[in-house]
Design an enzyme around this catalytic site. Structure first.
Site, PDB file in Angstrom:
ATOM      1  N   SER A 137      15.335  -1.030 -10.623  1.00  0.00           N
ATOM      2  CA  SER A 137      15.612  -2.003 -11.675  1.00  0.00           C
ATOM      3  C   SER A 137      15.690  -1.304 -13.030  1.00  0.00           C
ATOM      4  CB  SER A 137      14.553  -3.107 -11.645  1.00  0.00           C
ATOM      5  OG  SER A 137      14.870  -4.161 -12.513  1.00  0.00           O
ATOM      6  N   ASP A 345      20.745  -1.285 -35.646  1.00  0.00           N
ATOM      7  CA  ASP A 345      21.011   0.156 -35.540  1.00  0.00           C
ATOM      8  C   ASP A 345      20.284   0.801 -34.373  1.00  0.00           C
ATOM      9  OD1 ASP A 345      18.535  -0.204 -36.680  1.00  0.00           O
ATOM     10  OD2 ASP A 345      18.743   1.382 -38.175  1.00  0.00           O
ATOM     11  N   HIS A 398      17.247  -8.306  -5.411  1.00  0.00           N
ATOM     12  CA  HIS A 398      16.794  -7.335  -6.404  1.00  0.00           C
ATOM     13  C   HIS A 398      15.564  -6.556  -5.963  1.00  0.00           C
ATOM     14  CE1 HIS A 398      16.803  -5.675 -10.425  1.00  0.00           C
ATOM     15  NE2 HIS A 398      15.508  -5.948 -10.544  1.00  0.00           N
TER      16      HIS A 398
END
Length: 421
Positions: A137, A345, A398
């Site tokens: 993951s 940023d 998953h």
């Protein structure tokens, strides 16, 4: 098995190695089938777990993928910075940094680029040569960052359910995952039609009757929707049915949610033990742009997930700003979360050109119906990493390594070492 505990001192900011330091913990696991002399000669495997904000797995015994890996490796289980026995970052410790702005600035150093830099310092401290990295993951996201910025430290890379999008906004991720979660809801309620009525009954009850979790926090409809995290599992999905089957009880005040139900739900919806998950989750997609509470904004395009919808749909792992209002463990961190969501940023987490020229053997499992890491986005990433061998399968979700980790690990290691043959 035998274990050894390791504590490492690393820079908070790897661009300022002489500045403030933090501690990173890792536990070494070795099969007792190897003598101490034999174990000393085994190659290292670094496991990077899911998250962000999850501590390394604590094994009571070797099993599944760890049993398979321990035949040939010394396993190093990392408590990624801020988690477990590493220097903590939570509601108790973060205010010691100062203002919300100071706390947010501190957390800028808790993403995959810093985790990879930690790993390289640890590898050097252990005297290890290039090692094998296995990422599950979010650990797979970190492995891609490793391939981008420190491939010289890697012998081979294995990834399960964790090929991150290399470019693009977080919105692309959530558009894809909302669609997959909706499809998984339909599949689940097809198996358990009685749960369709139960979910709506619980939602109606919560709209009219205040219910509180054991930590004193409210159980709202939107928090209840978070139990949809079970939908991301293979066998774990059936645990959702078991959770719902004893939701109600009769009391002197009438019908209420049972203590057993509320106790289990708190374990699912509270971020008390892993606040970095909520704080940093969307930042793992931030590269040169603000995420701006992406899942919350994208939700507007999927009204079927609204908490006032009926039938009610359950959600996945999305993080929303109201987490920091309704979860008592997160309330002190609301301003910090807003600052991180507004940060424009964020540094790049991947070097697309370097990945395109990759020479490190690598293999990844892509789960066709994964509701957390989208298949289409995963395959786009795979095609951008030179030499990455892909095994796509619909047999797992998953958390596939929890169901058949031994076979999955062996298959990926064989693919990496044989060039996919």
């Amino acid at each position: 098995m035998r274990t050894t505990e390791h504590f490492f001192t690393v820079p908070l900011d790897h661009s300022s190695p002489s500045g403030e330091t933090i501690t990173v913990f890792a536990r070494e696991y070795v099969s007792a089938a190897h003598s101490e002399n034999q174990a000393a000669g085994l190659p290292w495997l670094l496991f990077l777990q899911g998250g962000p904000g999850g501590r390394g797995n604590r094994f009571g015994s070797l099993g599944g993928w760890s049993k398979a890996a321990a035949k040939d490796f010394r396993i190093l289980m990392l408590d990624q910075r801020g988690t477990g026995l590493s220097t903590p970052a939570d509601r108790n410790t973060l205010p010691l940094r100062g203002s919300a702005a100071d706390q947010a600035a501190y957390l800028e150093h808790f993403r995959a680029d810093s985790i990879v830099a930690d790993a390289e310092l640890i590898r050097d401290a252990l005297g290890a040569g290039p090692w094998t990295v296995y990422g599950q993951s979010y650990g797979g996201f970190c492995a891609l960052t490793y391939l981008s910025f420190a491939p010289e430290g890697l012998k081979e890379v294995l990834v399960t359910g964790g090929l991150a999008p290399l470019t693009g906004p977080a919105d692309d991720v959530y558009r894809a995952t909302f669609q997959r979660v909706a499809a998984r809801n339909a599949e689940y309620f097809g198996w358990y039609p009685e749960d369709r009525d139960m979910v709506d009954r619980i939602a109606r009850h919560l709209r009219s009757t205040p219910e509180f979790l054991p930590d004193g926090g409210p159980l709202t409809v939107e928090r209840f929707q978070m139990v949809g995290s079970f939908l991301g599992g293979n066998t774990r999905v059936d645990s959702l049915h078991h959770l719902l089957e004893d939701a109600f009880t009769e009391t002197a005040e009438g019908t209420r949610l049972s203590d057993a139900f509320l106790d289990q739900v708190q374990g699912i919806v509270s971020r008390r033990s892993n606040p970095l998950y909520a704080l940093m989750h969307e930042s793992i997609y931030g590269q040169g742009q603000a995420t701006g509470w992406s899942a919350w904004r994208v939700l507007a395009d999927y009204p079927e997930f609204r908490p006032d919808a009926e039938p009610l749909l359950l959600t996945g792992e999305m993080v929303y700003p109201w987490y920091f209002e309704q979860d008592p463990a997160l309330q002190p961190l609301r301003d910090v979360a807003d600052l991180l969501a507004a940060k424009t940023d964020w540094k790049p987490l991947y070097d697309v050109a370097r990945l395109g020229a990759n020479t490190v053997p690598a293999a990844a499992a892509v789960y066709s119906d994964d509701i957390y890491v989208d298949r289409k986005l995963s395959l786009e990433t795979a095609s951008a990493v030179r030499g990455l061998q892909v095994w796509e399968t619909g047999d797992f979700h998953h958390d596939g390594i929890a169901d058949d980790g031994e076979a999955i690990f062996a298959r990926l290691l064989g693919m990496a070492r044989s060039g996919g043959r």
